[in-house]
Motif scaffolding. Structure first.
Motif, PDB file in Angstrom:
ATOM      1  N   SER A  42      44.354  -2.327  57.067  1.00 51.50           N
ATOM      2  CA  SER A  42      45.148  -3.527  56.818  1.00 51.50           C
ATOM      3  C   SER A  42      45.949  -3.354  55.540  1.00 51.50           C
ATOM      4  N   ARG A  43      45.374  -3.761  54.403  1.00 48.62           N
ATOM      5  CA  ARG A  43      46.158  -3.689  53.165  1.00 48.62           C
ATOM      6  C   ARG A  43      45.327  -3.293  51.955  1.00 48.62           C
ATOM      7  N   PHE A  44      44.068  -2.902  52.144  1.00 43.84           N
ATOM      8  CA  PHE A  44      43.170  -2.776  51.003  1.00 43.84           C
ATOM      9  C   PHE A  44      42.685  -1.339  50.775  1.00 43.84           C
ATOM     10  N   ILE A  45      42.543  -1.009  49.489  1.00 43.11           N
ATOM     11  CA  ILE A  45      41.972   0.261  49.039  1.00 43.11           C
ATOM     12  C   ILE A  45      40.861  -0.090  48.062  1.00 43.11           C
ATOM     13  N   THR A  46      39.645   0.397  48.309  1.00 40.38           N
ATOM     14  CA  THR A  46      38.496  -0.015  47.503  1.00 40.38           C
ATOM     15  C   THR A  46      37.703   1.203  47.060  1.00 40.38           C
ATOM     16  N   ASP A  52      24.857   2.131  44.319  1.00 37.81           N
ATOM     17  CA  ASP A  52      24.642   0.685  44.197  1.00 37.81           C
ATOM     18  C   ASP A  52      25.211  -0.091  45.379  1.00 37.81           C
ATOM     19  N   GLN A  53      25.925   0.596  46.259  1.00 34.70           N
ATOM     20  CA  GLN A  53      26.597  -0.040  47.401  1.00 34.70           C
ATOM     21  C   GLN A  53      27.452  -1.227  46.962  1.00 34.70           C
ATOM     22  N   ARG A  54      28.234  -1.015  45.930  1.00 36.93           N
ATOM     23  CA  ARG A  54      29.066  -2.112  45.438  1.00 36.93           C
ATOM     24  C   ARG A  54      30.452  -1.589  45.076  1.00 36.93           C
ATOM     25  N   PRO A  55      31.468  -2.442  45.228  1.00 32.20           N
ATOM     26  CA  PRO A  55      32.819  -2.040  44.847  1.00 32.20           C
ATOM     27  C   PRO A  55      32.990  -2.069  43.338  1.00 32.20           C
ATOM     28  N   THR A  56      33.710  -1.101  42.796  1.00 32.10           N
ATOM     29  CA  THR A  56      34.019  -1.081  41.365  1.00 32.10           C
ATOM     30  C   THR A  56      35.509  -1.265  41.104  1.00 32.10           C
ATOM     31  N   GLY A  57      36.302  -1.312  42.155  1.00 37.21           N
ATOM     32  CA  GLY A  57      37.730  -1.537  42.003  1.00 37.21           C
ATOM     33  C   GLY A  57      38.366  -1.724  43.363  1.00 37.21           C
ATOM     34  N   ASP A  95      42.844   1.095  35.721  1.00 37.40           N
ATOM     35  CA  ASP A  95      43.103  -0.108  34.929  1.00 37.40           C
ATOM     36  C   ASP A  95      44.245  -0.943  35.481  1.00 37.40           C
ATOM     37  N   ASP A  96      45.025  -0.379  36.398  1.00 40.13           N
ATOM     38  CA  ASP A  96      46.123  -1.139  36.999  1.00 40.13           C
ATOM     39  C   ASP A  96      45.566  -2.182  37.959  1.00 40.13           C
ATOM     40  N   VAL A  97      46.070  -3.386  37.867  1.00 45.33           N
ATOM     41  CA  VAL A  97      45.594  -4.481  38.720  1.00 45.33           C
ATOM     42  C   VAL A  97      46.503  -4.675  39.926  1.00 45.33           C
ATOM     43  N   ASN A  98      47.804  -4.556  39.709  1.00 43.60           N
ATOM     44  CA  ASN A  98      48.789  -4.835  40.750  1.00 43.60           C
ATOM     45  C   ASN A  98      49.495  -3.548  41.147  1.00 43.60           C
ATOM     46  N   LEU A  99      49.398  -3.181  42.428  1.00 45.68           N
ATOM     47  CA  LEU A  99      50.054  -1.963  42.902  1.00 45.68           C
ATOM     48  C   LEU A  99      51.571  -2.060  42.800  1.00 45.68           C
ATOM     49  N   GLU A 100      52.101  -3.273  42.864  1.00 44.10           N
ATOM     50  CA  GLU A 100      53.544  -3.439  42.801  1.00 44.10           C
ATOM     51  C   GLU A 100      54.095  -3.043  41.434  1.00 44.10           C
TER      52      GLU A 100
END
Length: 679
Positions: A42-46, A52-57, A95-100
């Motif tokens: 769809s639109r997500f990269i994680t 820990d089975q957890r997302p870090t970004g 550290d980037d929050v917005n891909l745009e």
């Protein structure tokens, strides 16, 4: 033999809208062995921390944009790379929050994949078959891209049913075309995997009829080799017991020189196996001793271990292939498949010489003299290729040598290497006691934070020493430190969260304002009075310092050996710590923490226990210190509110016990109203 261990779910995945395909494009190795990069359709990269089975970004593209291929991690620049809308290459860091707002460049031809390997510049593979190094492509994004696959060649290939493999080498720069052997009724292979052993590439490929073939290609092409299309000889190495059936989906991956993993539907094996719930897709990835398998609506991780065994080896008469002789394809080579055109590419991302992993003794000798960058690369390779049983014994020796050199050479401090060793989970405090002391001297709070999360045997004296280091460091200096993202986000949300009592004018969890604790009658105006402390209940420390203090609160300890060391804290440090504990207590009493999703947070009982510890250790000083008067008074009111709550609960204890012991009638039917009188 190979052992598959108990699997677990890393994340959920959906299906592509208006399609039966699973909504995942790929799983790629992250910045170390404990992180992977998951790209959905769809639109997500994680980025996920696997242990820990957890997302870090996580990042996403805008609505209407499309991710064209799996994102990869560039180990050289420590950046992420992805292609959107076929031609837009995006590069960003953690550290980037917005891909745009991140770097992007539009290239002149459609991109099929971006391929990355450890310590190598990523390679961009275009749909037309051309290949470019990423850095050279971004230097001139609109450079013309040649067509390796001619249009007429693709059409004729589709008509004849021929399948070709292209091998692209960069040193020297050559492109060789091979044609697969074909047989009537056999379509293109549905999955590929390869290893580099000795001076050859061993390519395995799976067909729908369950046949797994192997072809061998030389790493170096002979200068006198034949030109044109070369025949690709093959040998059958495995035939799955499918009977008259064919695989509807399947994938194969090489584990080592003697083992392969196959996933497929219908069931690809009649022997020992693992059942996967839900639909199986033609996707399978293998990184650092773990298989990543999408099935149903989840992505599962299955750890495995391959033990080399044979009768000859047991008798000591057979020399087994060492671990350093076998290399995963992802280290030296990357395989990409163009399914629509029936063409397949092997791309050499490194020079023809394949780097072997060192033994632990060789690595220790290198640590004594090598530069930090070289040590980091060598330790990373060692962790990647060493069997888990051997790695467990080696990690401690490596840590001791690294700490020893760091203590004697001021300019040598390999933080990334220490983090790599910690993330193996084979290191504890007792194995390398000087590691935490060194990190505190260097004020490496990131390393200390991870160590406090992992180590379960930290002595009380070290805990207090670390606590004193945190409290004595200015917030301005602390805010520049790189810490675990989850812990900082918890603090950020906690400081923003508005308590429910402020919103509703009520009280929660027994916390009540001082006005309500007095003997004043319960008039409506008194009941609705807001807590005056809430107006000035800001966090007394910075977000990063709070995140580090939270780890201390969750550290195991014994009260008796801890108390003497707590007395080493100065009065200002004790007051700041108590103010922070009061802040946490206030937020927890109003359930602010329950509104935040976080994996590691201190409990309210841990907060109260530390308040008691500090008061016990510094009671006399706090009683006479003028600057502590307001703080101690506030804590006293908090305690009174809890006592009042428990007293009220005690009054209804008898009625609650009656409810608990009452026998429930079995003839209520589908619906009933029951009236219970409490006396």
């Amino acid at each position: 033999m190979a052992s598959l261990y108990e699997g677990y779910t890393l994340c959920g995945v959906g299906t592509v809208q208006n399609s039966s395909n699973i909504g995942i494009l790929g799983v790629e190795q992250g910045r170390d062995i404990d992180h992977v990069l998951v790209t959905d359709s769809s639109r997500f990269i994680t980025v996920y921390k696997v242990s820990d089975q957890r997302p870090t970004g996580s990042w996403s593209v805008k609505q209407g944009q499309m991710i064209s291929c799996p994102a990869v991690f560039n180990t050289q620049s420590q950046e992420y790379v992805v292609v959107t809308d076929d031609k837009v290459v995006r590069v960003w860091n953690k550290d980037d929050v917005n891909l745009e707002k991140a770097f992007k460049a539009t290239v002149s031809a459609d991109v099929l994949r971006v391929l990355s390997a450890t310590d190598s510049e990523p390679v961009v593979l275009f749909c037309c078959g051309a290949v470019r190094f990423l850095d050279l492509l971004l230097a001139s994004p609109q450079q013309p891209i040649e067509h390796v696959l001619a249009e007429d060649e693709i059409i004729s290939t589709e008509q004849r049913g021929a399948h070709c493999l292209y091998v692209q080498r960069f040193d020297p720069n050559t492109l060789v075309k091979h044609r697969f052997e074909t047989e009537p009724g056999l379509s293109a292979p549905i999955s590929f995997s390869a290893t580099c052993r000795g001076s050859n590439i061993h390519l395995l490929y799976l067909y729908l009829n369950g046949s797994v073939y192997e072809s061998v290609l030389p790493l170096r092409r002979s200068s006198t080799g034949a030109e044109g299309v070369l025949a690709l000889s093959r040998s059958l190495c495995l035939s799955l017991p499918l009977g008259e059936e064919k695989l509807m989906s399947g994938a194969v991956v090489v584990l080592d020189e003697a083992h392969v993993a196959v996933v497929g539907f219908p069931h690809p094996s009649a022997g020992p196996c693992k059942e996967m719930a839900g639909r199986i897709y033609s996707q399978l990835w293998c990184y650092s001793g773990k298989l990543y398998i999408p099935h149903g609506k989840m992505l599962s991780v299955i750890p495995f271990e391959c033990q080399k065994s044979s009768l000859g080896a047991a008798l000591g008469k057979l020399k087994q292939t060492s671990q350093s002789d076998v290399h995963s394809f992802s280290n030296a080579l990357v395989l990409s498949v163009i399914v629509t055109c029936d063409f397949f590419f092997i791309i050499f991302l490194q020079n023809s010489d394949v780097k072997s992993a060192l033994t632990v003794d060789q690595l220790i000798e290198h640590i004594k003299t090598s530069a930090v960058e070289d040590v980091q690369a060598e330790v990373g390779e060692f962790i990647r290729w060493t069997p888990q049983a051997d790695l467990q014994l080696a990690v401690g020796r490596l840590a001791l040598e690294l700490v020893s050199r760091s203590q004697t050479h001021a300019n040598f401090y390999p933080q990334c290497v220490f983090l790599q060793l910690l993330e193996t989970r084979y290191l504890c405090y007792s194995v390398c006691p000087e590691l935490l002391s060194l990190a505190m001297v260097k004020k490496d709070f990131h390393l200390c934070q991870i160590a406090f999360q992992i180590f379960s045997d930290i002595p009380e004296a070290v805990t207090c020493s670390y606590l004193k280091t945190i409290l004595s460091t200015p917030d301005s200096e602390m805010e520049t430190v790189n810490l675990d993202t989850d812990s900082v986000m918890f603090m950020k949300e906690l400081t923003r969260a508005q308590s429910r009592s402020d919103e509703e004018g009520g009280q929660l969890n027994g916390f009540c304002s001082p006005a309500l604790e007095s003997d004043v009658s319960d008039t409506p105006s008194n009941k609705l009075q807001r807590d005056p402390l809430a107006l000035d209940m800001s966090c007394p420390v910075g977000l990063h310092k709070g995140a580090l203090l939270n780890e201390v609160l969750q550290t195991a300890y014994s009260e008796r050996p801890l108390l003497p060391h707590l007395k080493d804290l100065t009065v200002p440090q004790v007051i700041v710590f108590l103010q922070y504990l009061r802040f946490l207590y206030f937020k927890y009493c109003h359930d602010a923490h329950k509104q935040i999703r976080a994996l590691r947070t201190p409990s309210i009982s841990q907060i109260i226990d530390w308040v008691c510890l500090l008061l016990d250790a510094h009671f006399t000083i706090l009683a006479v210190a003028p600057e502590a008067k307001r703080l101690v008074s506030d804590l006293h009111k908090f305690v009174r509110s809890q006592v009042k709550l428990y007293a009220e609960l005690g009054k209804i204890e008898g009625s609650l016990q009656v409810l608990k012991n009452s026998k429930r009638s079995e003839d209520f039917g589908m619906y009933a109203i029951q009236v219970i009188e409490l006396f």
